[in-house]
Design an enzyme around this catalytic site. Sequence first.
Site, PDB file in Angstrom:
ATOM      1  CG  ASP A  89      93.000  47.295  53.095  1.00  0.00           C
ATOM      2  OD1 ASP A  89      92.154  46.763  52.354  1.00  0.00           O
ATOM      3  OD2 ASP A  89      93.760  48.214  52.722  1.00  0.00           O
ATOM      4  CG  HIS A 185      97.696  48.952  47.046  1.00  0.00           C
ATOM      5  ND1 HIS A 185      97.479  47.780  46.376  1.00  0.00           N
ATOM      6  CD2 HIS A 185      96.619  49.127  47.837  1.00  0.00           C
ATOM      7  CE1 HIS A 185      96.317  47.256  46.762  1.00  0.00           C
ATOM      8  NE2 HIS A 185      95.775  48.061  47.646  1.00  0.00           N
ATOM      9  N   GLY A 186      99.844  52.873  46.907  1.00  0.00           N
ATOM     10  CA  GLY A 186     101.016  53.609  47.388  1.00  0.00           C
ATOM     11  C   GLY A 186     101.591  54.665  46.466  1.00  0.00           C
ATOM     12  CG  HIS A 213      91.854  48.064  47.292  1.00  0.00           C
ATOM     13  ND1 HIS A 213      92.456  47.566  48.412  1.00  0.00           N
ATOM     14  CD2 HIS A 213      90.577  47.630  47.315  1.00  0.00           C
ATOM     15  CE1 HIS A 213      91.573  46.842  49.097  1.00  0.00           C
ATOM     16  NE2 HIS A 213      90.422  46.858  48.453  1.00  0.00           N
ATOM     17  N   GLY A 214      93.851  51.828  46.106  1.00  0.00           N
ATOM     18  CA  GLY A 214      94.900  52.624  45.444  1.00  0.00           C
ATOM     19  C   GLY A 214      94.391  53.930  44.870  1.00  0.00           C
ATOM     20  CB  SER A 216      96.714  58.029  46.997  1.00  0.00           C
ATOM     21  OG  SER A 216      96.048  58.034  48.236  1.00  0.00           O
ATOM     22  CG  ASN A 235      90.083  50.780  50.238  1.00  0.00           C
ATOM     23  OD1 ASN A 235      88.925  50.916  50.603  1.00  0.00           O
ATOM     24  ND2 ASN A 235      90.671  49.604  50.119  1.00  0.00           N
ATOM     25  CB  VAL A 236      91.730  57.580  51.136  1.00  0.00           C
ATOM     26  CG1 VAL A 236      92.672  58.743  50.850  1.00  0.00           C
ATOM     27  CG2 VAL A 236      90.430  57.733  50.333  1.00  0.00           C
ATOM     28  CB  THR A 238      99.428  57.128  49.401  1.00  0.00           C
ATOM     29  OG1 THR A 238      99.550  55.710  49.285  1.00  0.00           O
ATOM     30  CG2 THR A 238     100.781  57.765  49.180  1.00  0.00           C
TER      31      THR A 238
HETATM   32 ZN   LIG Z   1      94.292  47.718  49.038  1.00  0.00          ZN
END
Ligand SMILES: [Zn+2]
Length: 290
Positions: A89, A185-186, A213-214, A216, A235-236, A238
């Site tokens: 990633d 993200h995060g 992306h991101g 969560s 994408n997973v 956090t």
């Molecule tokens: Zn990412």
Amino acid sequence: MTLQNVYPWILRAQKEGWAVGAFNANTLEQVQAIVIAAQAEHAPAIIQVSRRALTYIGSDNEIQGLKYIAAIGKVAAESVTVPIALHLDHGTESEVLQAIALGFTSVMFDGDGLPFDKNLSITKRLCNTAHSLGICMEAEVGEVPKPDGKEYDESAIELTQPDEAAEFAKATDADTLAVALGSVHGLKAKTVSLDLDRLKEIRSRVTTPLVLHGSSGVSDKDIKQGVSMGLCKVNVATQLSQAFTGAVREVLRKNEELIDPRKYLVAARNAQIEIVRKRIRFLGASGKAK
Ligand SMILES: [Zn+2]
């Protein structure tokens, strides 16, 4: 099974309106949890590692981290009968090439911060290399911010421009395209919504499978809607760390005398299996391994 190129599953997901989950791993137990969960759900899945995970796994040596995770990912994939890919990633050009050389079956080049033309030319070059070796190549247009726990300026987020996405997809031949629709993200809570009108516009002009992306930080309602509109790799990260660390915290809180790491790591691995299974079901990937 040996590590697979999951591109055929991503294409199928695109056609059928579900998404392949890409799950971030930082530890051996997290890698194991991903493949155990995928097997239990009869789903294809992606083990995904970030640059910071590589630095951690390789004790501050990224190349060492890549070597470790390439070996662990290979063994993990071979322990199950569902298709598993190993994905880098947000790699730099040299990290992408290293990952390919070490047996990763999927890579993402992160051209964040580069001018559009430069991102495009490097992505194009890497696509040629990846495709000649049967590796799935993800690229990014726009920028999903990585605030890393710090404040970020919402108004400065570079959302993906549909015309740029169309030009980029056409010129690079990337297998999948990460798009910025407002996620970050995060994030520890589901506080952001996706720009679904933008997704619709991009989708009308780009046939390349799109990546979120991101996830969560995004409401489940928006993710579900986004998946039905063409996000077919999600994408997973956090959410998994929250479950993993939450389980460790719980075990240690209950037993302050405990010193055997297996006792809290098995709880963490089990918690991660559960959350990965839940997200696989949520994304509609359950039972799709055939
Ligand atoms: Zn990412």
